[in-house]
Design a protein around this motif. Structure first.
Motif, PDB file in Angstrom:
ATOM      1  N   LYS A   6      18.071 -10.198  30.359  1.00 48.90           N
ATOM      2  CA  LYS A   6      17.601 -10.439  31.728  1.00 48.90           C
ATOM      3  C   LYS A   6      16.624  -9.344  32.162  1.00 48.90           C
ATOM      4  CE  LYS A   6      19.365 -10.869  36.408  1.00 48.90           C
ATOM      5  NZ  LYS A   6      20.518 -10.720  37.263  1.00 48.90           N
ATOM      6  N   SER A   7      16.962  -8.072  31.878  1.00 48.68           N
ATOM      7  CA  SER A   7      16.070  -6.976  32.306  1.00 48.68           C
ATOM      8  C   SER A   7      14.754  -7.011  31.535  1.00 48.68           C
ATOM      9  CB  SER A   7      16.755  -5.626  32.165  1.00 48.68           C
ATOM     10  OG  SER A   7      16.903  -5.273  30.813  1.00 48.68           O
ATOM     11  N   ASP A   8      14.798  -7.416  30.257  1.00 49.90           N
ATOM     12  CA  ASP A   8      13.558  -7.540  29.488  1.00 49.90           C
ATOM     13  C   ASP A   8      12.679  -8.643  30.079  1.00 49.90           C
ATOM     14  OD1 ASP A   8      11.800  -7.047  27.210  1.00 49.90           O
ATOM     15  OD2 ASP A   8      12.457  -9.029  26.510  1.00 49.90           O
ATOM     16  N   ALA A   9      13.293  -9.773  30.422  1.00 50.57           N
ATOM     17  CA  ALA A   9      12.532 -10.876  31.031  1.00 50.57           C
ATOM     18  C   ALA A   9      11.943 -10.431  32.362  1.00 50.57           C
ATOM     19  CB  ALA A   9      13.436 -12.092  31.228  1.00 50.57           C
ATOM     20  N   GLU A  10      12.712  -9.678  33.141  1.00 53.35           N
ATOM     21  CA  GLU A  10      12.218  -9.211  34.441  1.00 53.35           C
ATOM     22  C   GLU A  10      11.037  -8.255  34.271  1.00 53.35           C
ATOM     23  OE1 GLU A  10      13.861  -7.741  38.754  1.00 53.35           O
ATOM     24  OE2 GLU A  10      15.189  -7.563  37.026  1.00 53.35           O
ATOM     25  N   LYS A  11      11.102  -7.367  33.264  1.00 53.82           N
ATOM     26  CA  LYS A  11       9.980  -6.460  33.002  1.00 53.82           C
ATOM     27  C   LYS A  11       8.721  -7.245  32.665  1.00 53.82           C
ATOM     28  CE  LYS A  11      12.647  -2.633  31.136  1.00 53.82           C
ATOM     29  NZ  LYS A  11      13.111  -2.059  29.869  1.00 53.82           N
ATOM     30  N   ARG A  12       8.868  -8.267  31.829  1.00 57.77           N
ATOM     31  CA  ARG A  12       7.702  -9.080  31.446  1.00 57.77           C
ATOM     32  C   ARG A  12       7.145  -9.822  32.652  1.00 57.77           C
ATOM     33  NH1 ARG A  12       8.899 -12.627  26.377  1.00 57.77           N
ATOM     34  NH2 ARG A  12       6.786 -13.281  26.878  1.00 57.77           N
ATOM     35  N   MET A  13       8.016 -10.299  33.524  1.00 56.79           N
ATOM     36  CA  MET A  13       7.564 -11.021  34.711  1.00 56.79           C
ATOM     37  C   MET A  13       6.838 -10.074  35.667  1.00 56.79           C
ATOM     38  SD  MET A  13      10.723 -13.607  35.438  1.00 56.79           S
ATOM     39  CE  MET A  13      11.273 -14.752  34.193  1.00 56.79           C
ATOM     40  N   LYS A  14       7.343  -8.832  35.775  1.00 55.39           N
ATOM     41  CA  LYS A  14       6.674  -7.839  36.628  1.00 55.39           C
ATOM     42  C   LYS A  14       5.282  -7.523  36.081  1.00 55.39           C
ATOM     43  CE  LYS A  14      10.227  -5.208  38.966  1.00 55.39           C
ATOM     44  NZ  LYS A  14      11.448  -4.506  38.639  1.00 55.39           N
ATOM     45  N   LYS A  15       5.177  -7.410  34.758  1.00 53.81           N
ATOM     46  CA  LYS A  15       3.872  -7.151  34.143  1.00 53.81           C
ATOM     47  C   LYS A  15       2.908  -8.293  34.433  1.00 53.81           C
ATOM     48  CE  LYS A  15       5.283  -4.168  30.334  1.00 53.81           C
ATOM     49  NZ  LYS A  15       5.473  -4.086  28.879  1.00 53.81           N
ATOM     50  N   SER A  16       3.422  -9.523  34.429  1.00 49.97           N
ATOM     51  CA  SER A  16       2.578 -10.680  34.741  1.00 49.97           C
ATOM     52  C   SER A  16       2.051 -10.578  36.165  1.00 49.97           C
ATOM     53  CB  SER A  16       3.366 -11.985  34.583  1.00 49.97           C
ATOM     54  OG  SER A  16       3.770 -12.156  33.257  1.00 49.97           O
ATOM     55  N   LEU A  17       2.925 -10.175  37.098  1.00 52.44           N
ATOM     56  CA  LEU A  17       2.498 -10.016  38.494  1.00 52.44           C
ATOM     57  C   LEU A  17       1.463  -8.903  38.615  1.00 52.44           C
ATOM     58  CD1 LEU A  17       5.510 -10.324  40.977  1.00 52.44           C
ATOM     59  CD2 LEU A  17       3.609 -11.873  40.617  1.00 52.44           C
ATOM     60  N   ASP A  18       1.684  -7.792  37.912  1.00 53.07           N
ATOM     61  CA  ASP A  18       0.722  -6.682  37.958  1.00 53.07           C
ATOM     62  C   ASP A  18      -0.637  -7.126  37.414  1.00 53.07           C
ATOM     63  OD1 ASP A  18       2.732  -5.117  38.960  1.00 53.07           O
ATOM     64  OD2 ASP A  18       3.153  -4.080  37.062  1.00 53.07           O
ATOM     65  N   SER A  19      -0.604  -7.890  36.331  1.00 50.45           N
ATOM     66  CA  SER A  19      -1.834  -8.389  35.735  1.00 50.45           C
ATOM     67  C   SER A  19      -2.556  -9.323  36.706  1.00 50.45           C
ATOM     68  CB  SER A  19      -1.504  -9.127  34.437  1.00 50.45           C
ATOM     69  OG  SER A  19      -2.638  -9.741  33.919  1.00 50.45           O
ATOM     70  N   VAL A 126       2.225 -19.287  33.943  1.00 55.09           N
ATOM     71  CA  VAL A 126       2.507 -19.595  32.539  1.00 55.09           C
ATOM     72  C   VAL A 126       3.153 -18.393  31.852  1.00 55.09           C
ATOM     73  CG1 VAL A 126       1.390 -20.043  30.299  1.00 55.09           C
ATOM     74  CG2 VAL A 126       0.756 -21.384  32.307  1.00 55.09           C
ATOM     75  N   SER A 127       2.638 -17.222  32.139  1.00 52.63           N
ATOM     76  CA  SER A 127       3.180 -16.001  31.546  1.00 52.63           C
ATOM     77  C   SER A 127       4.637 -15.784  31.969  1.00 52.63           C
ATOM     78  CB  SER A 127       2.302 -14.830  31.972  1.00 52.63           C
ATOM     79  OG  SER A 127       2.836 -13.630  31.556  1.00 52.63           O
ATOM     80  N   ILE A 128       4.928 -16.057  33.229  1.00 57.89           N
ATOM     81  CA  ILE A 128       6.302 -15.916  33.726  1.00 57.89           C
ATOM     82  C   ILE A 128       7.210 -16.950  33.054  1.00 57.89           C
ATOM     83  CG2 ILE A 128       7.749 -16.246  35.774  1.00 57.89           C
ATOM     84  CD1 ILE A 128       5.414 -14.928  37.375  1.00 57.89           C
ATOM     85  N   ARG A 129       6.714 -18.170  32.917  1.00 60.45           N
ATOM     86  CA  ARG A 129       7.525 -19.211  32.255  1.00 60.45           C
ATOM     87  C   ARG A 129       7.751 -18.875  30.781  1.00 60.45           C
ATOM     88  NH1 ARG A 129       3.697 -23.174  34.617  1.00 60.45           N
ATOM     89  NH2 ARG A 129       4.356 -23.424  36.763  1.00 60.45           N
ATOM     90  N   ASN A 130       6.761 -18.256  30.144  1.00 58.76           N
ATOM     91  CA  ASN A 130       6.939 -17.840  28.746  1.00 58.76           C
ATOM     92  C   ASN A 130       8.046 -16.795  28.631  1.00 58.76           C
ATOM     93  OD1 ASN A 130       4.974 -19.549  27.782  1.00 58.76           O
ATOM     94  ND2 ASN A 130       3.372 -17.988  27.739  1.00 58.76           N
ATOM     95  N   ALA A 131       8.101 -15.889  29.593  1.00 56.88           N
ATOM     96  CA  ALA A 131       9.173 -14.877  29.594  1.00 56.88           C
ATOM     97  C   ALA A 131      10.525 -15.567  29.740  1.00 56.88           C
ATOM     98  CB  ALA A 131       8.955 -13.870  30.720  1.00 56.88           C
ATOM     99  N   ARG A 132      10.587 -16.594  30.612  1.00 56.75           N
ATOM    100  CA  ARG A 132      11.837 -17.347  30.789  1.00 56.75           C
ATOM    101  C   ARG A 132      12.223 -18.040  29.484  1.00 56.75           C
ATOM    102  NH1 ARG A 132      11.429 -22.528  34.409  1.00 56.75           N
ATOM    103  NH2 ARG A 132      10.103 -23.029  32.652  1.00 56.75           N
ATOM    104  N   ARG A 133      11.262 -18.695  28.846  1.00 55.47           N
ATOM    105  CA  ARG A 133      11.539 -19.416  27.599  1.00 55.47           C
ATOM    106  C   ARG A 133      12.080 -18.465  26.533  1.00 55.47           C
ATOM    107  NH1 ARG A 133       6.409 -20.598  25.137  1.00 55.47           N
ATOM    108  NH2 ARG A 133       6.786 -18.518  24.347  1.00 55.47           N
ATOM    109  N   ASP A 134      11.425 -17.312  26.382  1.00 59.75           N
ATOM    110  CA  ASP A 134      11.871 -16.345  25.371  1.00 59.75           C
ATOM    111  C   ASP A 134      13.282 -15.845  25.665  1.00 59.75           C
ATOM    112  OD1 ASP A 134       9.421 -16.689  24.175  1.00 59.75           O
ATOM    113  OD2 ASP A 134       8.577 -14.792  24.908  1.00 59.75           O
ATOM    114  N   ALA A 135      13.583 -15.588  26.936  1.00 63.94           N
ATOM    115  CA  ALA A 135      14.915 -15.115  27.306  1.00 63.94           C
ATOM    116  C   ALA A 135      15.957 -16.193  27.012  1.00 63.94           C
ATOM    117  CB  ALA A 135      14.949 -14.722  28.775  1.00 63.94           C
ATOM    118  N   ASN A 136      15.634 -17.441  27.351  1.00 65.83           N
ATOM    119  CA  ASN A 136      16.577 -18.537  27.078  1.00 65.83           C
ATOM    120  C   ASN A 136      16.793 -18.717  25.578  1.00 65.83           C
ATOM    121  OD1 ASN A 136      17.112 -19.080  29.756  1.00 65.83           O
ATOM    122  ND2 ASN A 136      15.587 -20.710  29.907  1.00 65.83           N
ATOM    123  N   ASN A 137      15.733 -18.555  24.776  1.00 63.63           N
ATOM    124  CA  ASN A 137      15.873 -18.640  23.318  1.00 63.63           C
ATOM    125  C   ASN A 137      16.769 -17.521  22.795  1.00 63.63           C
ATOM    126  OD1 ASN A 137      14.305 -20.927  23.139  1.00 63.63           O
ATOM    127  ND2 ASN A 137      12.436 -19.826  22.583  1.00 63.63           N
TER     128      ASN A 137
END
Length: 185
Positions: A6-19, A126-137
């Motif tokens: 969960k924390s890894d997915a959140e970090k990736r989502m934050k990076k997407s927002l920063d980008s 899309v980047s946020i959804r990719n983070a979700r997909r990877d976390a679910n996998n």
């Protein structure tokens, strides 16, 4: 385990927002903002250097930026770099300050910039959804390896979905704000 995913997915989502935030800063509005020049690089002693490392960029008034180089001999180089950037700006120097007026945006150019903002926002989603997909996998892999139960997997997926919804709502809020900013005359 689940908290790490969960924390890894959140970090990736934050990076997407920063980008997305930095992409929105590059889209100029009719108003002057120092972040508009963040992508400009200057040839400084043979090295491509970001403009903000060789000069200070300030807002002079609502439609003009003032660029003050640390070294006076850089003025022509900075002017050329701003002109050559794809920002459509026309700087002029007066002594030791370079003034960069922001041209008025036409209705057509505003609509083009809104399209660009929407495309950037979609990349963010899309980047946020990719983070979700990877976390679910990752959760499914843990379930296959019998390291977590089905209930824990379902709970983890629900938490990740809540995170995804939260970050996508943030993207929508940023897009709405940028659209309003662009369409404001």
């Amino acid at each position: 385990m689940i908290n790490e995913i969960k924390s890894d997915a959140e970090k990736r989502m934050k990076k997407s927002l920063d980008s997305l935030h930095s992409a929105f800063n590059k889209i100029r509005t009719g108003r002057a903002h120092p972040a508009i020049l963040d992508s400009v690089t200057v040839n400084y002693y043979g090295q491509e250097t970001p403009l903000k490392q060789v000069a200070s960029v300030n807002v002079e008034d609502s439609r003009t930026l003032a660029v003050s180089p640390w070294e006076k001999n850089l003025i022509p180089t900075i002017e050329k770099a701003i002109m050559m950037s794809d920002l459509g700006l026309n700087p002029s120097s007066t002594g030791d300050v370079i003034r960069v007026p922001m041209p008025m945006l036409t209705e057509e150019s505003r609509r083009e910039l809104v399209k660009q903002a929407k495309a950037d926002a979609e990349h963010g989603r899309v980047s946020i959804r990719n983070a979700r997909r990877d976390a679910n996998n990752d959760l499914k892999d843990l379930l296959k390896e019998k390291e977590i139960t089905e209930d824990e997997e379902r709970k983890g997926q629900d938490e990740i979905q809540k995170l995804t919804d939260q970050y996508i709502a943030e993207v929508e809020k940023m897009l709405k704000s940028k659209e309003d900013d662009l369409m404001e005359v």
